[in-house]
Scaffold this motif. Structure first.
Motif, mmCIF file in Angstrom:
data_model
loop_
_atom_site.group_PDB
_atom_site.id
_atom_site.type_symbol
_atom_site.label_atom_id
_atom_site.label_comp_id
_atom_site.label_asym_id
_atom_site.label_seq_id
_atom_site.Cartn_x
_atom_site.Cartn_y
_atom_site.Cartn_z
ATOM 1 N N PRO A 98 0.837 -1.206 0.000
ATOM 2 C CA PRO A 98 0.000 0.000 0.000
ATOM 3 C C PRO A 98 0.874 1.259 0.000
ATOM 4 O O PRO A 98 2.034 1.226 0.435
ATOM 5 N N GLU A 99 0.314 2.347 -0.454
ATOM 6 C CA GLU A 99 1.067 3.596 -0.602
ATOM 7 C C GLU A 99 1.731 4.020 0.711
ATOM 8 O O GLU A 99 2.885 4.448 0.723
ATOM 9 N N TRP A 100 1.015 3.883 1.828
ATOM 10 C CA TRP A 100 1.595 4.309 3.109
ATOM 11 C C TRP A 100 2.845 3.489 3.457
ATOM 12 O O TRP A 100 3.806 4.031 4.002
ATOM 13 N N LEU A 101 2.836 2.201 3.119
ATOM 14 C CA LEU A 101 3.972 1.339 3.428
ATOM 15 C C LEU A 101 5.188 1.720 2.584
ATOM 16 O O LEU A 101 6.307 1.809 3.095
ATOM 17 N N VAL A 102 4.971 1.961 1.319
ATOM 18 C CA VAL A 102 6.058 2.373 0.426
ATOM 19 C C VAL A 102 6.670 3.677 0.945
ATOM 20 O O VAL A 102 7.899 3.814 1.043
ATOM 21 N N LYS A 103 5.811 4.633 1.313
ATOM 22 C CA LYS A 103 6.275 5.929 1.814
ATOM 23 C C LYS A 103 7.045 5.770 3.122
ATOM 24 O O LYS A 103 8.119 6.352 3.294
ATOM 25 N N GLU A 104 6.514 4.983 4.054
ATOM 26 C CA GLU A 104 7.169 4.810 5.356
ATOM 27 C C GLU A 104 8.487 4.057 5.236
ATOM 28 O O GLU A 104 9.439 4.357 5.949
ATOM 29 N N ARG A 105 8.547 3.098 4.322
ATOM 30 C CA ARG A 105 9.821 2.388 4.106
ATOM 31 C C ARG A 105 10.876 3.343 3.557
ATOM 32 O O ARG A 105 12.038 3.290 3.948
ATOM 33 N N ALA A 106 10.461 4.225 2.648
ATOM 34 C CA ALA A 106 11.389 5.206 2.091
ATOM 35 C C ALA A 106 11.860 6.161 3.190
ATOM 36 O O ALA A 106 13.050 6.487 3.273
ATOM 37 N N THR A 107 10.943 6.585 4.039
ATOM 38 C CA THR A 107 11.291 7.464 5.160
ATOM 39 C C THR A 107 12.284 6.771 6.077
ATOM 40 O O THR A 107 13.296 7.350 6.484
ATOM 41 N N GLN A 108 12.016 5.521 6.390
ATOM 42 C CA GLN A 108 12.895 4.757 7.283
ATOM 43 C C GLN A 108 14.280 4.575 6.652
ATOM 44 O O GLN A 108 15.292 4.666 7.346
#
Length: 130
Positions: A98-108
């Motif tokens: 999901p979009e939130w997971l992709v974004k949070e992984r990139a942030t991490q």
């Protein structure tokens, strides 16, 4: 280590956290009793079937879910994940991306990269100062 330390007990919630399992999913006898340091060490060294199964299949507590997904605990909350997840649910999220997971992984990943950069700068400074 003093003999007083070896007889200290911890609350089941503390022991569950140290074991990386979700307390409500543990057996009643674990939830209701205090756990000694020796008992904790034994559980870690020779996990019983219930502990092996919880570690493998879940439900997993948020810190474990976050680690398995490669995001922060805050990132889980931002993604709307507030409940413990099973290994199957975690794997489904990894597949769905999901979009939130992709974004949070990139942030991490950025956070890790910045932490590594700062560590390298400190090491270089220490080397110069030595």
């Amino acid at each position: 280590m003093s003999s007083q330390q070896s007889t200290q007990t911890m609350k089941p919630a503390t022991a569950a956290k140290k074991l990386g399992v979700y307390l409500p999913a543990t057996p009643a006898e674990f939830q209701e009793g205090a756990v000694s340091r020796a008992e904790l060490n034994e559980l870690q060294a020779n996990p019983p079937q219930w502990l092996r199964e919880l570690r493998e299949n879940g439900p997993h507590p948020r810190p474990v879910v976050a680690a398995k997904l490669g995001v922060s605990i805050a990132g889980l909350a931002r993604g709307g994940v507030t409940e413990p997840l099973t290994t199957e649910q975690i794997e489904a999220l990894k597949q769905e991306r999901p979009e939130w997971l992709v974004k949070e992984r990139a942030t991490q990943a950025e956070v890790r990269k910045e932490a590594a950069r700062i560590k390298n700068l400190k090491q270089e400074k220490q080397a110069k100062d030595a």
